[in-house]
Write a protein that holds these residues in place. Structure first.
Motif, mmCIF file in Angstrom:
data_model
loop_
_atom_site.group_PDB
_atom_site.id
_atom_site.type_symbol
_atom_site.label_atom_id
_atom_site.label_comp_id
_atom_site.label_asym_id
_atom_site.label_seq_id
_atom_site.Cartn_x
_atom_site.Cartn_y
_atom_site.Cartn_z
ATOM 1 N N ASN A 100 1.328 -0.866 0.103
ATOM 2 C CA ASN A 100 0.164 -0.408 0.313
ATOM 3 C C ASN A 100 0.654 1.675 0.335
ATOM 4 O O ASN A 100 0.333 2.611 -0.753
ATOM 5 C CB ASN A 100 -1.200 -0.128 0.964
ATOM 6 N N ALA A 101 1.576 0.893 0.635
ATOM 7 C CA ALA A 101 2.995 2.231 0.828
ATOM 8 C C ALA A 101 3.242 2.427 -0.709
ATOM 9 O O ALA A 101 3.359 3.814 -1.359
ATOM 10 C CB ALA A 101 3.983 2.198 1.527
ATOM 11 N N ALA A 102 3.809 1.634 -1.307
ATOM 12 C CA ALA A 102 4.094 1.622 -2.504
ATOM 13 C C ALA A 102 3.501 2.505 -3.701
ATOM 14 O O ALA A 102 3.968 3.031 -4.740
ATOM 15 C CB ALA A 102 4.828 0.555 -3.128
ATOM 16 N N LEU A 103 2.444 1.522 -3.263
ATOM 17 C CA LEU A 103 0.892 2.251 -3.864
ATOM 18 C C LEU A 103 0.841 3.394 -4.024
ATOM 19 O O LEU A 103 0.363 4.296 -5.192
ATOM 20 C CB LEU A 103 -0.328 1.854 -4.397
ATOM 21 N N ASP A 104 0.513 3.985 -3.102
ATOM 22 C CA ASP A 104 0.450 5.383 -2.656
ATOM 23 C C ASP A 104 1.099 6.213 -3.577
ATOM 24 O O ASP A 104 0.903 7.717 -3.979
ATOM 25 C CB ASP A 104 0.624 5.778 -1.096
ATOM 26 N N GLU A 105 2.561 5.966 -3.179
ATOM 27 C CA GLU A 105 4.092 6.671 -4.129
ATOM 28 C C GLU A 105 3.504 6.429 -5.315
ATOM 29 O O GLU A 105 4.211 7.452 -6.698
ATOM 30 C CB GLU A 105 5.485 5.659 -3.833
ATOM 31 N N GLU A 106 3.431 5.326 -5.992
ATOM 32 C CA GLU A 106 3.362 5.640 -7.510
ATOM 33 C C GLU A 106 2.074 6.505 -7.773
ATOM 34 O O GLU A 106 2.311 6.668 -8.857
ATOM 35 C CB GLU A 106 3.413 3.564 -7.780
ATOM 36 N N TRP A 107 0.974 6.339 -7.909
ATOM 37 C CA TRP A 107 -0.421 6.931 -7.368
ATOM 38 C C TRP A 107 -0.266 8.315 -7.437
ATOM 39 O O TRP A 107 0.321 9.505 -8.324
ATOM 40 C CB TRP A 107 -1.290 7.187 -6.012
ATOM 41 N N ALA A 108 0.861 8.862 -6.362
ATOM 42 C CA ALA A 108 1.713 10.702 -6.765
ATOM 43 C C ALA A 108 2.200 10.489 -7.708
ATOM 44 O O ALA A 108 1.796 12.070 -8.114
ATOM 45 C CB ALA A 108 1.983 10.819 -4.874
ATOM 46 N N THR A 109 3.020 9.184 -8.380
ATOM 47 C CA THR A 109 4.493 10.281 -9.155
ATOM 48 C C THR A 109 3.240 9.761 -10.412
ATOM 49 O O THR A 109 3.676 11.061 -11.686
ATOM 50 C CB THR A 109 4.847 9.151 -9.307
ATOM 51 N N LEU A 110 2.288 9.348 -10.301
ATOM 52 C CA LEU A 110 1.118 9.596 -11.869
ATOM 53 C C LEU A 110 0.765 10.709 -11.799
ATOM 54 O O LEU A 110 0.477 10.934 -13.078
ATOM 55 C CB LEU A 110 0.629 8.532 -11.842
ATOM 56 N N LEU A 111 0.505 10.781 -10.501
ATOM 57 C CA LEU A 111 -0.126 12.998 -11.043
ATOM 58 C C LEU A 111 1.102 13.682 -11.047
ATOM 59 O O LEU A 111 -0.138 14.682 -11.615
ATOM 60 C CB LEU A 111 -1.270 12.223 -9.602
ATOM 61 N N GLN A 112 1.893 13.718 -10.750
ATOM 62 C CA GLN A 112 2.118 14.360 -10.100
ATOM 63 C C GLN A 112 3.967 14.655 -11.579
ATOM 64 O O GLN A 112 3.906 15.691 -11.801
ATOM 65 C CB GLN A 112 3.651 14.602 -8.954
ATOM 66 N N ASN A 113 3.994 13.605 -12.149
ATOM 67 C CA ASN A 113 5.909 13.822 -13.341
ATOM 68 C C ASN A 113 5.274 13.974 -14.094
ATOM 69 O O ASN A 113 3.947 13.916 -15.427
ATOM 70 C CB ASN A 113 6.076 12.031 -13.086
ATOM 71 N N ARG A 114 6.056 15.509 -14.285
ATOM 72 C CA ARG A 114 5.598 16.371 -16.139
ATOM 73 C C ARG A 114 5.470 15.735 -16.908
ATOM 74 O O ARG A 114 5.648 16.539 -18.114
ATOM 75 C CB ARG A 114 5.783 17.510 -15.201
ATOM 76 N N THR A 115 6.322 14.155 -16.575
ATOM 77 C CA THR A 115 6.542 13.715 -18.011
ATOM 78 C C THR A 115 6.259 12.763 -18.836
ATOM 79 O O THR A 115 6.146 12.199 -19.839
ATOM 80 C CB THR A 115 8.447 14.547 -17.935
ATOM 81 N N SER A 116 5.720 12.198 -18.320
ATOM 82 C CA SER A 116 5.674 10.411 -17.739
ATOM 83 C C SER A 116 3.913 10.270 -17.174
ATOM 84 O O SER A 116 3.590 9.237 -17.293
ATOM 85 C CB SER A 116 6.317 9.479 -17.133
ATOM 86 N N GLY A 117 3.658 11.266 -15.847
ATOM 87 C CA GLY A 117 2.522 10.761 -15.562
ATOM 88 C C GLY A 117 1.618 11.106 -16.711
ATOM 89 O O GLY A 117 1.059 11.492 -17.523
ATOM 90 N N VAL A 118 -0.262 10.853 -15.777
ATOM 91 C CA VAL A 118 -1.223 10.885 -16.887
ATOM 92 C C VAL A 118 -1.621 12.483 -16.818
ATOM 93 O O VAL A 118 -2.233 12.692 -18.033
ATOM 94 C CB VAL A 118 -2.689 10.932 -15.587
ATOM 95 N N MET A 119 -1.257 13.302 -16.502
ATOM 96 C CA MET A 119 -1.413 14.972 -17.058
ATOM 97 C C MET A 119 -0.099 15.358 -17.787
ATOM 98 O O MET A 119 0.085 17.085 -18.071
ATOM 99 C CB MET A 119 -1.317 15.903 -15.442
ATOM 100 N N ALA A 120 1.096 14.655 -17.694
ATOM 101 C CA ALA A 120 1.719 14.971 -18.812
ATOM 102 C C ALA A 120 2.124 15.743 -19.892
ATOM 103 O O ALA A 120 2.215 16.785 -20.818
ATOM 104 C CB ALA A 120 2.961 13.872 -19.417
ATOM 105 N N GLY A 121 0.303 15.233 -21.149
ATOM 106 C CA GLY A 121 0.882 15.793 -22.204
ATOM 107 C C GLY A 121 -0.113 17.294 -22.066
ATOM 108 O O GLY A 121 -0.277 17.924 -23.055
ATOM 109 N N VAL A 122 -0.943 17.037 -21.084
ATOM 110 C CA VAL A 122 -1.788 18.488 -20.422
ATOM 111 C C VAL A 122 -0.337 20.413 -19.937
ATOM 112 O O VAL A 122 -0.757 20.922 -20.883
ATOM 113 C CB VAL A 122 -2.458 18.281 -19.614
#
Length: 335
Positions: free
Chosen positions: A288-310
């Motif tokens: 769960n700790a790893a999942l929380d960290e992965e979730w934060a990375t997917l949201l915040q990473n400006r080059t590879s996260g889910v918002m990277a294209g935007v």
């Protein structure tokens, strides 16, 4: 004769009618264009915030489903007695076949656990909510929401549409390579329906996916590597004991040997059951700790996260709009 005279008089009047002059083009002052530029920037920022809310909600749903799937499928599978027995066999096999040309046993076990985690958790969840699909939809949503905001600017400033569209066509939104198909202007971005028809859109998606691939394994895979190392060490320590029990069973004869094997298996299962709650809790906490960290990375990473294209589109558009000394307006997005 009278009729002929009247017709002649009418034709003379018609020939003297004034010719309408060509309408002069509307001239927009430079200060107005500066204010329009600031409104474009403000509109982009407001739309980015709205899309970020969508991405956060979608990824929260993804994280909750991964929690549930991990709890329902992976943890019970990994901590079961027979899985631990099977993992012991795999560790023993890895140890027997260890050599200079093979990877260490814990790495091979980590790869197996990662494969199982993807198969039992991530792939089923991706059928409902896929981070890659969220990333693509975020780009589409940004273009869909920005279009009406730009139309609102046209109406507020009473801009000639052709002049405004020409200005939008000079603002690059996607600029990935010299070939034109991989580039798109702001005008193309907001007026191509659907936006995923643009070759430049596909190029942007590939860019984000490539960045995600070069960032290495996700947090769950990294944690499973650590779990595999500890599991491998623990199971290796039990191999001599299990080997001695098997040798004793073989030495005393077939019937007695079967009884000894059953007893050893039963004792091992009982010991496993007593240790299992602690094993479950430890695995739950670290995953769960790893999942929380992965979730934060997917949201915040400006080059590879889910918002990277935007983020890429917003930076391109806002950076390309001409800088002015005019103060930014307080932008209120259209409902």
């Amino acid at each position: 004769m009278l009729i002929i005279a009247l017709l002649a008089g009418m034709s003379g009047c018609a020939s003297k009618a004034p010719v309408p002059e060509a309408q002069a083009p509307v001239v927009i002052s430079e200060s107005t264009w500066q204010q329009v530029d600031w409104e474009i920037v403000s509109a982009s920022q407001a739309v980015t915030d709205s899309v970020k809310d969508y991405a956060r909600r979608s990824m929260k749903a993804w994280r909750d489903r991964v929690y549930q799937q991990t709890e329902a499928e992976f943890i019970p599978w990994f901590t079961s007695y027979w899985t631990q027995q099977w993992l012991t066999i795999k560790v023993a096999w890895y140890k027997m076949n260890a050599g200079n040309d093979t990877e260490p046993g814990e790495k091979r076990l980590a790869a197996y656990l990662q494969e199982q985690y993807h198969e039992r958790v991530l792939e089923p969840v991706a059928k409902e909510i896929d981070p890659d699909a969220v990333m693509q939809q975020a780009i589409v949503l940004y273009a869909q929401l920005l279009g009406p905001q730009l139309q609102g600017i046209v109406q507020r400033y009473r801009l000639p549409p052709d002049q405004f569209n020409l200005r939008l066509s000079r603002i690059p939104a996607i600029n990935l390579a010299p070939p034109p198909p991989l580039n798109a202007s702001l005008y193309q971005l907001v007026y191509t329906n659907p936006v995923n028809k643009l070759p430049a859109y596909a190029a942007l998606v590939r860019r984000v996916r490539t960045a995600a691939g070069t960032n290495g394994a996700d947090q769950a895979d990294a944690v499973l590597s650590s779990v595999a190392k500890r599991t491998s060490e623990k199971l290796e320590s039990t191999l001599p004991v299990r080997g001695a029990a098997s040798a004793t069973a073989a030495a005393v004869g077939r019937v007695a040997g079967m009884m000894i094997s059953l007893v050893v298996t039963g004792v091992g299962a009982l010991m496993h059951d007593s240790e299992r709650p602690e094993m479950v809790e430890q695995l739950r906490v670290i995953l769960n700790a790893a999942l929380d960290e992965e979730w934060a990375t997917l949201l915040q990473n400006r080059t590879s996260g889910v918002m990277a294209g935007v983020y890429y589109l917003a930076e391109q558009i806002e950076g390309s709009v001409r800088a002015t000394d005019a103060p930014p307006v307080q932008f209120e997005p259209e409902p």
